[in-house]
Design an enzyme around this catalytic site. Sequence first.
Site, PDB file in Angstrom:
ATOM      1  N   ASP A 157      65.939  38.932  77.162  1.00  0.00           N
ATOM      2  CA  ASP A 157      64.656  38.762  76.481  1.00  0.00           C
ATOM      3  C   ASP A 157      64.721  37.731  75.360  1.00  0.00           C
ATOM      4  O   ASP A 157      65.807  37.329  74.924  1.00  0.00           O
ATOM      5  CB  ASP A 157      64.175  40.111  75.930  1.00  0.00           C
ATOM      6  CG  ASP A 157      65.318  40.979  75.403  1.00  0.00           C
ATOM      7  OD1 ASP A 157      66.282  40.418  74.854  1.00  0.00           O
ATOM      8  OD2 ASP A 157      65.250  42.205  75.548  1.00  0.00           O
ATOM      9  N   ASP A 193      63.358  54.172  70.955  1.00  0.00           N
ATOM     10  CA  ASP A 193      62.232  54.780  71.685  1.00  0.00           C
ATOM     11  C   ASP A 193      62.475  54.801  73.199  1.00  0.00           C
ATOM     12  O   ASP A 193      61.567  55.087  73.973  1.00  0.00           O
ATOM     13  CB  ASP A 193      60.926  54.040  71.368  1.00  0.00           C
ATOM     14  CG  ASP A 193      60.966  52.563  71.773  1.00  0.00           C
ATOM     15  OD1 ASP A 193      61.980  52.112  72.362  1.00  0.00           O
ATOM     16  OD2 ASP A 193      59.977  51.861  71.520  1.00  0.00           O
ATOM     17  N   HIS A 200      63.547  52.171  75.079  1.00  0.00           N
ATOM     18  CA  HIS A 200      63.343  50.914  75.831  1.00  0.00           C
ATOM     19  C   HIS A 200      64.669  50.307  76.277  1.00  0.00           C
ATOM     20  O   HIS A 200      65.710  50.514  75.658  1.00  0.00           O
ATOM     21  CB  HIS A 200      62.489  49.905  75.046  1.00  0.00           C
ATOM     22  CG  HIS A 200      63.128  49.310  73.823  1.00  0.00           C
ATOM     23  ND1 HIS A 200      62.558  49.354  72.572  1.00  0.00           N
ATOM     24  CD2 HIS A 200      64.287  48.625  73.655  1.00  0.00           C
ATOM     25  CE1 HIS A 200      63.329  48.728  71.705  1.00  0.00           C
ATOM     26  NE2 HIS A 200      64.392  48.279  72.334  1.00  0.00           N
ATOM     27  N   GLU A 224      58.918  48.630  76.676  1.00  0.00           N
ATOM     28  CA  GLU A 224      58.585  49.724  75.770  1.00  0.00           C
ATOM     29  C   GLU A 224      58.049  50.919  76.568  1.00  0.00           C
ATOM     30  O   GLU A 224      57.669  50.763  77.744  1.00  0.00           O
ATOM     31  CB  GLU A 224      57.535  49.239  74.763  1.00  0.00           C
ATOM     32  CG  GLU A 224      58.016  48.106  73.859  1.00  0.00           C
ATOM     33  CD  GLU A 224      58.932  48.584  72.726  1.00  0.00           C
ATOM     34  OE1 GLU A 224      59.673  49.575  72.894  1.00  0.00           O
ATOM     35  OE2 GLU A 224      58.914  47.935  71.655  1.00  0.00           O
TER      36      GLU A 224
HETATM   37  C1  F6R Z   1      67.958  43.120  73.128  1.00  0.00           C
HETATM   38  C2  F6R Z   1      67.316  44.176  73.916  1.00  0.00           C
HETATM   39  C3  F6R Z   1      66.953  45.474  73.275  1.00  0.00           C
HETATM   40  C4  F6R Z   1      68.059  46.055  72.420  1.00  0.00           C
HETATM   41  C5  F6R Z   1      67.608  47.374  71.813  1.00  0.00           C
HETATM   42  C6  F6R Z   1      68.664  47.973  70.903  1.00  0.00           C
HETATM   43  O1  F6R Z   1      68.225  41.998  73.925  1.00  0.00           O
HETATM   44  O2  F6R Z   1      67.074  43.984  75.063  1.00  0.00           O
HETATM   45  O3  F6R Z   1      66.617  46.396  74.281  1.00  0.00           O
HETATM   46  O4  F6R Z   1      69.201  46.238  73.199  1.00  0.00           O
HETATM   47  O5  F6R Z   1      66.435  47.170  71.082  1.00  0.00           O
HETATM   48  O6  F6R Z   1      68.809  47.158  69.781  1.00  0.00           O
HETATM   49  P1  F6R Z   1      70.025  47.353  68.791  1.00  0.00           P
HETATM   50  O7  F6R Z   1      71.255  47.063  69.553  1.00  0.00           O
HETATM   51  O8  F6R Z   1      69.792  46.338  67.698  1.00  0.00           O
HETATM   52  O9  F6R Z   1      69.964  48.756  68.316  1.00  0.00           O
END
Ligand code: F6R
Length: 258
Positions: free
Chosen positions: A67, A134, A136, A141
């Site tokens: 992403d 959450d 995702h 989401e």
């Molecule tokens: C990032 C991504 C997100 C993160 C997730 C956890 O490329 O795809 O799904 O992996 O938001 O974020 P952290 O690791 O910062 O807790």
Amino acid sequence: MEIIIKADAQEASLEAAALIARQLRVKPESVLGLATGSTPLRLYERLCAMAEAGAIDPSQATAFNLDEYVGLPGTHPQSYAAFMQAHLFERFKVARWHIPNGMSADIARHCAQYEEAIREAGGIDLQLLGLGSDGHIGFNEPGSSLASRTRLKTLTARTVADNALHFASPEEVPRHVITMGVGTILDAQACLVLAFGEQKARAVAAMAEGPVSASCPASALQMHPVCTLIVDEPAAALLERRDYYRWVYENKPDWQRP
Ligand code: F6R
């Protein structure tokens, strides 16, 4: 789903690095799907160190990131392109890597081209994922279609707040992202999910033991035939079957270990 519980994030990251190293040994021209965020930082540091020591050779590999923020150029320090450059690709030199272009003038077309590029590369062999608090994966989401493909998504207020620590203020966090879809992720040959810290415990339990539901997009990974989830103790705290997962790991046949 295989669930591996390690004492802390460092040990968990070493286990994840061993799995990626095995993937590159078995198939040097692997296509890796990669994530950003806080979770993979220790893993990326380990992979860089292994590459510099000659313990792994990523030079034939291709990478696709999950992403990117919409509206941030790759030169912006908080863009995921800049993150990947700084934390991985400067030292872990793959043959080529791709990340969605958050500045694209035609996002729908760009997303279709991103999917096409993954297909042309032969599909993703191993997809690394972090887990949102959450539930995702990528930036799919809660409520995202479990069949979704790469597209524009609007972040939840919670994800904006979670990600604000990387920006000067929450107002600066972009509201939109381009993300691979849940369906795109499920197409990978294997998935490797990392989750650390007690703030991930509810999402980990919902992902691994809850119903398969768009309310927790990560739960779709229960339908994936080769998914490994590596967590630290705090993130494992709400798993009902955690003693069984430990038992499975302790009794894992040697030939299954990386
Ligand atoms: C990032 C991504 C997100 C993160 C997730 C956890 O490329 O795809 O799904 O992996 O938001 O974020 P952290 O690791 O910062 O807790």
